[in-house]
Design an enzyme around this catalytic site. Structure first.
Site, PDB file in Angstrom:
ATOM      1  NE  ARG A   1     -56.086  25.587  16.419  1.00 41.86           N
ATOM      2  CZ  ARG A   1     -55.920  25.750  15.097  1.00 41.86           C
ATOM      3  NH1 ARG A   1     -56.853  25.366  14.258  1.00 41.86           N
ATOM      4  NH2 ARG A   1     -54.824  26.289  14.627  1.00 41.86           N
TER       5      ARG A   1
ATOM      6  CD  GLU B   1     -57.923  24.841  10.835  1.00 39.11           C
ATOM      7  OE1 GLU B   1     -58.170  24.710   9.624  1.00 39.11           O
ATOM      8  OE2 GLU B   1     -57.180  25.734  11.275  1.00 39.11           O
TER       9      GLU B   1
ATOM     10  CE1 TYR C   1     -60.938  22.432   6.448  1.00 35.75           C
ATOM     11  CE2 TYR C   1     -58.590  22.456   6.938  1.00 35.75           C
ATOM     12  CZ  TYR C   1     -59.876  22.896   7.194  1.00 35.75           C
ATOM     13  OH  TYR C   1     -60.100  23.798   8.210  1.00 35.75           O
TER      14      TYR C   1
ATOM     15  CG  HIS D   1     -54.966  30.835  12.182  1.00 37.93           C
ATOM     16  ND1 HIS D   1     -55.546  29.698  12.698  1.00 37.93           N
ATOM     17  CD2 HIS D   1     -55.230  30.805  10.856  1.00 37.93           C
ATOM     18  CE1 HIS D   1     -56.161  29.023  11.719  1.00 37.93           C
ATOM     19  NE2 HIS D   1     -55.977  29.689  10.585  1.00 37.93           N
TER      20      HIS D   1
ATOM     21  CG  ASN E   1     -55.338  22.334  11.227  1.00 35.31           C
ATOM     22  OD1 ASN E   1     -55.556  21.958  12.377  1.00 35.31           O
ATOM     23  ND2 ASN E   1     -55.015  23.576  10.932  1.00 35.31           N
TER      24      ASN E   1
ATOM     25  CD  GLU F   1     -53.762  24.760   7.983  1.00 33.71           C
ATOM     26  OE1 GLU F   1     -53.763  25.712   7.190  1.00 33.71           O
ATOM     27  OE2 GLU F   1     -54.666  23.920   8.019  1.00 33.71           O
TER      28      GLU F   1
END
Ligand code: PNW
Length: 452
Positions: A83, A356, A296, A127, A294, A172
């Protein structure tokens, strides 16, 4: 110490795609080369105090010149997917008008080199490196930026749709709106708080219009890459639960619900009065081929005091190990989120890709030149298990792209936080695969072998 065996990792479904993930401004460098125009990140980094270590992405990993070496590393890693993102000001230096041939040629070469190495590209259009000329006209606060983005998407689609496997219009959008326009930690550094709402709506329109433009140019798989975090209330008090619900709507719901259901979360609808025009929600709600997550870590949310600027506040999530960035390591929350996402959207949810997932551990080479990043191995192992568990529970997850292939420019942190499977020496630009790289390669090989 050798890394732990991978044999215990549950089997993921046939065809499951393993990949790595990067973004143009974080790795490319060559900030003024071949006709590239300035982006808001070039500008932001030139402002004193914005980036903690005073650095910028002007050189970064010099991937613009070393992309063949980086693709060779991915080949060694054995991943089937990569990606990447396209720098809009390389394609349109001032954000509009005909394509800059040299900029377009770079991505043409990059994609051919990936395909020559059996790596399928997933391409993100935005991005975060907006052409500065568009920011000068109001950036994402200006609805006209949506028209510019649709043109840009058409240019890329015409050139690359025959060779790109998956497309992501906007990375995002919640982080763009919050960090870029609400609190100003990211470019363009605006601190508009709730006045940043038009940015959210325009990013959603950009997603919808680009999806249409890409498909018109022949794209066959278009999705998204939304940052998600389970929101955990600080206590069972009604005030804390209310604050958590509000922040969950802002972070998780504000982009997913318009994209998948064609409406804003009920609690947020009043904030968009006067911003939404006739037909907008239909433009935003395009059928998607996949839904990119994504992930985290989860956030712990509490109610803020009377005088606070926002009604919610972030509390420290205690009781978990943390990465070198200080982010808590909570693999179970990834499983929780995947199951919750399916529960919330049911039939409206297309297949999921983890677009991600990764962690910052900042160790460098030891006296033998080995980068022993065992905590990253543990992190990846645990998060892949979380994905496998969600799959066992019936969630349709098709791939896992780890953030990131290599250490890179971590936005306002500069080069201090290292997310890569490959270590970068920013003096010499030497690439050194870490232990986690060898672990990932073995894991991919084991998974692929048993899949036949
Ligand atoms: C993502 N948060 O950023 C980005 O897509 C990457 O470019 C970045 O390098 C990576 O995650 C690591 O930070 C985020 O506030 C920025 O929760 C902020 C947040 C999450 C992700």
């Amino acid at each position: 110490p050798d890394h732990r065996p991978t044999s215990g990792l549950p089997q993921l479904p046939p065809g499951f795609r393993f990949g790595t993930s990067t973004a143009s401004y974080q790795i490319e460098g060559a900030a003024t080369e071949d006709g590239k125009g300035p982006s808001i990140w070039d500008t932001f980094c030139s402002q004193p105090g914005r980036i903690q270590d005073g650095s910028s992405g002007a050189v970064a990993c010099d991937h613009y010149h070393r992309y063949a070496e980086d693709i060779a590393l991915m080949k060694q890693l054995g991943v089937g997917g990569y990606r990447l993102s396209v720098s809009w000001p390389r394609i349109q230096p001032n954000g509009s008008g005909p394509a800059n041939a040299k900029g377009l040629a770079f991505y043409d070469r990059l994609i051919d080199e990936l395909l020559a190495n059996d790596i399928k590209p997933m391409v993100t259009l935005y991005h975060w490196d907006l052409p500065q000329a568009l920011e000068d006209d109001g950036g994402w606060l200006n609805r006209a930026t949506v028209d510019r983005f649709a043109e840009y998407a058409g240019i890329l689609g015409e050139k690359l749709a025959d060779r790109v496997e998956h497309w992501v219009p906007v990375n995002e959008p919640n982080v763009v709106m919050m960090m870029g326009y609400a609190i100003g930690m990211h470019a363009p550094g605006r601190e508009l708080m709730f006045d940043a709402m038009p940015v959210a709506h325009h990013l959603l329109l950009a997603h919808g219009r680009a999806t249409v433009a890409l498909r018109a140019a022949g794209a066959t798989s278009v999705g998204c890459a939304n940052n998600h975090a389970p929101m955990w209330p600080a206590s069972e008090d009604a005030a804390d639960i209310g604050a958590t619900k509000l922040f969950d709507a802002l972070w998780n719901g504000m982009f997913s619900e318009p994209m998948l259901l064609g409406r804003y979360p009920v609690d947020l609808a009043p904030l968009f009065e006067g911003i939404v025009q006739d037909g907008d929600m239909a433009t935003i709600r395009q059928p998607l081929d996949f839904y990119g997550v994504n992930y985290y870590n989860p956030f712990k949310i509490g109610a803020a005091g009377e005088e606070a600027e926002m009604p919610f506040e972030f509390r420290e999530l205690l009781g978990y190990p943390v990465t070198d960035f200080g982010w808590p390591v909570v693999p179970d929350a990834l499983r929780e989120w995947l199951i919750l996402l399916r529960a919330r959207f049911r039939a409206a949810l297309p297949p999921i890709y983890i677009t991600e997932s990764g962690c910052a551990y900042n160790m460098g080479p030891d006296e033998n030149g080995v980068v022993d990043d065992q905590p990253r191995i543990d992190y990846l192992d645990a998060h892949l298990r979380a994905v496998a568990t969600a799959v066992q529970r019936g969630v349709d997850v098709r791939g896992y792209y780890t953030w990131s292939l290599m250490d890179n420019f971590e936005w306002s942190e500069g080069f201090q936080q290292r997310f890569g499977l490959v270590h970068i020496d920013y003096e010499t630009l030497k690439r050194t695969p870490k232990r986690s790289f060898a672990w990932f390669a073995e894991m991919v090989a084991a998974q692929t072998r048993s899949l036949g």
